[in-house]
Design a protein around this motif. Structure first.
Motif, PDB file in Angstrom:
ATOM      1  N   ASN A  41       0.962  -1.096  -0.052  1.00 19.34           N
ATOM      2  CA  ASN A  41       0.139   0.038   0.102  1.00 19.34           C
ATOM      3  C   ASN A  41       0.827   1.395  -0.057  1.00 19.34           C
ATOM      4  O   ASN A  41       1.962   1.164   0.467  1.00 19.34           O
ATOM      5  CB  ASN A  41      -1.030   0.017   1.381  1.00 19.34           C
ATOM      6  CG  ASN A  41      -1.753  -1.016   1.177  1.00 19.34           C
ATOM      7  OD1 ASN A  41      -2.918  -0.878   0.623  1.00 19.34           O
ATOM      8  ND2 ASN A  41      -1.581  -2.176   1.794  1.00 19.34           N
ATOM      9  N   TYR A  46       5.176   5.839   3.104  1.00 20.46           N
ATOM     10  CA  TYR A  46       5.211   6.914   4.122  1.00 20.46           C
ATOM     11  C   TYR A  46       6.083   6.516   5.238  1.00 20.46           C
ATOM     12  O   TYR A  46       6.722   7.071   5.571  1.00 20.46           O
ATOM     13  CB  TYR A  46       3.614   7.222   4.428  1.00 20.46           C
ATOM     14  CG  TYR A  46       2.640   7.848   3.342  1.00 20.46           C
ATOM     15  CD1 TYR A  46       3.046   8.325   2.007  1.00 20.46           C
ATOM     16  CD2 TYR A  46       1.222   7.617   3.559  1.00 20.46           C
ATOM     17  CE1 TYR A  46       2.063   8.571   1.344  1.00 20.46           C
ATOM     18  CE2 TYR A  46       0.214   7.974   2.642  1.00 20.46           C
ATOM     19  CZ  TYR A  46       0.819   8.370   1.333  1.00 20.46           C
ATOM     20  OH  TYR A  46      -0.309   8.717   0.529  1.00 20.46           O
ATOM     21  N   PHE A 238      -7.727  11.825   1.528  1.00 20.80           N
ATOM     22  CA  PHE A 238      -7.350  10.698   2.221  1.00 20.80           C
ATOM     23  C   PHE A 238      -6.150  10.064   1.955  1.00 20.80           C
ATOM     24  O   PHE A 238      -5.653   8.922   2.307  1.00 20.80           O
ATOM     25  CB  PHE A 238      -8.481   9.524   1.827  1.00 20.80           C
ATOM     26  CG  PHE A 238      -8.453   9.043   0.514  1.00 20.80           C
ATOM     27  CD1 PHE A 238      -9.256   9.716  -0.490  1.00 20.80           C
ATOM     28  CD2 PHE A 238      -8.063   7.838   0.315  1.00 20.80           C
ATOM     29  CE1 PHE A 238      -9.210   9.039  -1.794  1.00 20.80           C
ATOM     30  CE2 PHE A 238      -8.132   7.308  -0.919  1.00 20.80           C
ATOM     31  CZ  PHE A 238      -8.598   8.077  -1.957  1.00 20.80           C
ATOM     32  N   SER A 242       1.191  12.452  -4.298  1.00 19.07           N
ATOM     33  CA  SER A 242       2.190  13.167  -4.988  1.00 19.07           C
ATOM     34  C   SER A 242       2.807  14.084  -3.803  1.00 19.07           C
ATOM     35  O   SER A 242       3.223  15.007  -4.347  1.00 19.07           O
ATOM     36  CB  SER A 242       1.229  13.942  -6.077  1.00 19.07           C
ATOM     37  OG  SER A 242       0.324  15.024  -5.422  1.00 19.07           O
ATOM     38  N   ARG A 315       4.191   4.734 -10.472  1.00 20.01           N
ATOM     39  CA  ARG A 315       3.023   4.904 -11.317  1.00 20.01           C
ATOM     40  C   ARG A 315       2.765   3.731 -12.234  1.00 20.01           C
ATOM     41  O   ARG A 315       1.953   3.999 -13.290  1.00 20.01           O
ATOM     42  CB  ARG A 315       2.647   6.409 -11.856  1.00 20.01           C
ATOM     43  CG  ARG A 315       2.811   7.517 -11.042  1.00 20.01           C
ATOM     44  CD  ARG A 315       2.538   8.952 -11.605  1.00 20.01           C
ATOM     45  NE  ARG A 315       1.528   9.198 -11.871  1.00 20.01           N
ATOM     46  CZ  ARG A 315       1.040  10.570 -11.945  1.00 20.01           C
ATOM     47  NH1 ARG A 315       1.958  11.369 -11.872  1.00 20.01           N
ATOM     48  NH2 ARG A 315      -0.381  10.823 -12.549  1.00 20.01           N
ATOM     49  N   THR A 317       1.877   0.629 -11.429  1.00 25.57           N
ATOM     50  CA  THR A 317       0.968  -0.289 -10.977  1.00 25.57           C
ATOM     51  C   THR A 317      -0.542  -0.217 -11.328  1.00 25.57           C
ATOM     52  O   THR A 317      -1.017   1.135 -11.510  1.00 25.57           O
ATOM     53  CB  THR A 317       1.078  -0.874  -9.617  1.00 25.57           C
ATOM     54  OG1 THR A 317       0.624   0.325  -8.897  1.00 25.57           O
ATOM     55  CG2 THR A 317       2.603  -1.241  -9.405  1.00 25.57           C
TER      56      THR A 317
END
Ligand code: NAP
Length: 325
Positions: A41, A46, A238, A242, A315, A317
């Motif tokens: 995910n 992050y 959410f 970017s 980008r 997937t």
């Protein structure tokens, strides 16, 4: 010892290190799970880069979503037993062949949901459930804008919003992604790298604009997303694929039509066990009925987690990605 992907210092995908770790026996309220698949995910990136601090410090095992079979049960656990098929969304620890996890965060899987499906949908699909049914109640005939419509959350949201009767508009990064989003319930697609997405939303909706915008992109689509909303519309920020949205003057919401704005997370919506279970049951029902399918379009061996992150951030997937131990 079991195989795992650990992060010893935060940084790029190269900090994801494949190694053997000790797990131990489950403690009070914990179960030990032999994991069959782990979800990949955007939130994993992050934590990896340090944008979200690790709650357990360094090093940590990456990954926030997985599914597998219970192989041991700790003291104080009564409703989960050895042999149960389970899945969960928990902060960190999921990129591993086995793990310990708090039993009260575990959801039992129905027989018709495979481990791979579960690893591809627990985080993304439960997120879609609360976004469409709790943060804002999407109803028949509403105009809904979803950014990154061909992504993991995107393909699930498009199908579910379509199932609820909404008019689904999706932004996508390429023509192939547009075709995929359309095949998954998106009525209209916008190539937002080439087209002005605000102008296109006005055109598609005959100037009526959207009841709700679901924006997981962040920096690149703000404040354009606000201009896609009709008066009193709901801006749901959410995620930040970017980059994070800079601080803004709240008066902008008044100027653009008394808009509502929220920055939700699944952690809050599923904090209580009863809510976790009701969100999961709603997801199992919509997937079990065939109304929503979980497209798992990338599978990697666990040791290739770094490549999975490169593809996701690049980008490259579509739909869900999973790691197999
Ligand atoms: N708040 C919550 O509860 C929650 C839960 C789950 C996920 N999320 C958020 O939902 C979003 C989607 O997550 P996901 O795991 O399903 O990822 P994803 O949508 O499969 O992947 C991200 C997509 O974002 C688009 N994108 C646009 N600009 C980008 C950029 N500069 N760098 C990378 N990607 C960019 C790309 O699609 P195009 O090529 O089509 O532009 C890319 O494929 C993320 O922001 C994530 O943090 C939030």
């Amino acid at each position: 010892m079991v195989a795992a992907i650990r992060v010893h210092k935060v940084g790029g995908p190269e900090v994801l290190t494949y190694e053997d770790i000790e797990i131990g026996a489950p403690g009070q309220g914990q179960v030990r799970v032999k994991q069959h698949a782990s979800g990949v995910n955007f939130i994993d990136t992050y934590f990896r880069m340090g944008m979200y601090p690790s709650p357990v410090g360094l090093p940590f095992v990456a990954g926030n979503e997985a599914a597998g079979e219970v192989v041991a049960v700790g003291p104080g656990v009564s409703d989960i037993k050895v042999g149960d098929r389970v899945a969960y969304v928990v902060a960190l620890g999921c990129y591993a062949a086995e793990r310990l996890v708090a039993a009260d965060r575990v959801v039992k899987l129905p027989a018709n949901i495979s481990y791979e499906q579960a690893a591809g949908m627990m985080l993304k699909g439960m997120t879609v459930e609360y976004l469409l049914r709790r943060t804002f109640k999407v109803e028949k005939g509403m105009n809904v804008l979803m950014h990154a419509a061909a992504g993991g959350v995107g393909l699930i949201l498009c199908q579910w919003a379509n199932h609820l009767g909404a008019n689904v508009i999706g932004t996508v990064g390429s023509k192939d992604k547009a075709a995929l989003a359309k095949a998954n319930g998106c009525h209209h697609t916008i190539l937002y790298r080439d087209e002005d997405f605000v102008a296109r939303v006005k055109e598609i909706t005959d100037g009526k604009l959207c009841h709700v915008v679901y924006d997981g992109i962040g920096k690149a689509t703000f404040p354009g997303s606000l201009d896609c909303l009709r008066p009193l519309g709901m801006f749901v920020s959410f995620g930040s694929s970017s980059g994070q949205i800079d601080a803004f003057n709240i008066n902008i919401l008044q100027q653009k039509g008394s808009l509502f704005a929220t920055r939700p997370t699944l952690n809050t919506y599923a904090a209580k066990r009863e809510d976790l279970l009701s969100i999961a049951q709603a997801l199992f029902a919509v997937v079990g009925s065939g109304a929503v399918k979980i497209p798992i379009n990338q599978k990697y061996p666990l040791r290739d987690a770094a490549q999975a992150h490169r593809d996701l951030e690049g980008r490259a997937t579509t739909g869900s990605s999973i790691l197999l131990p």
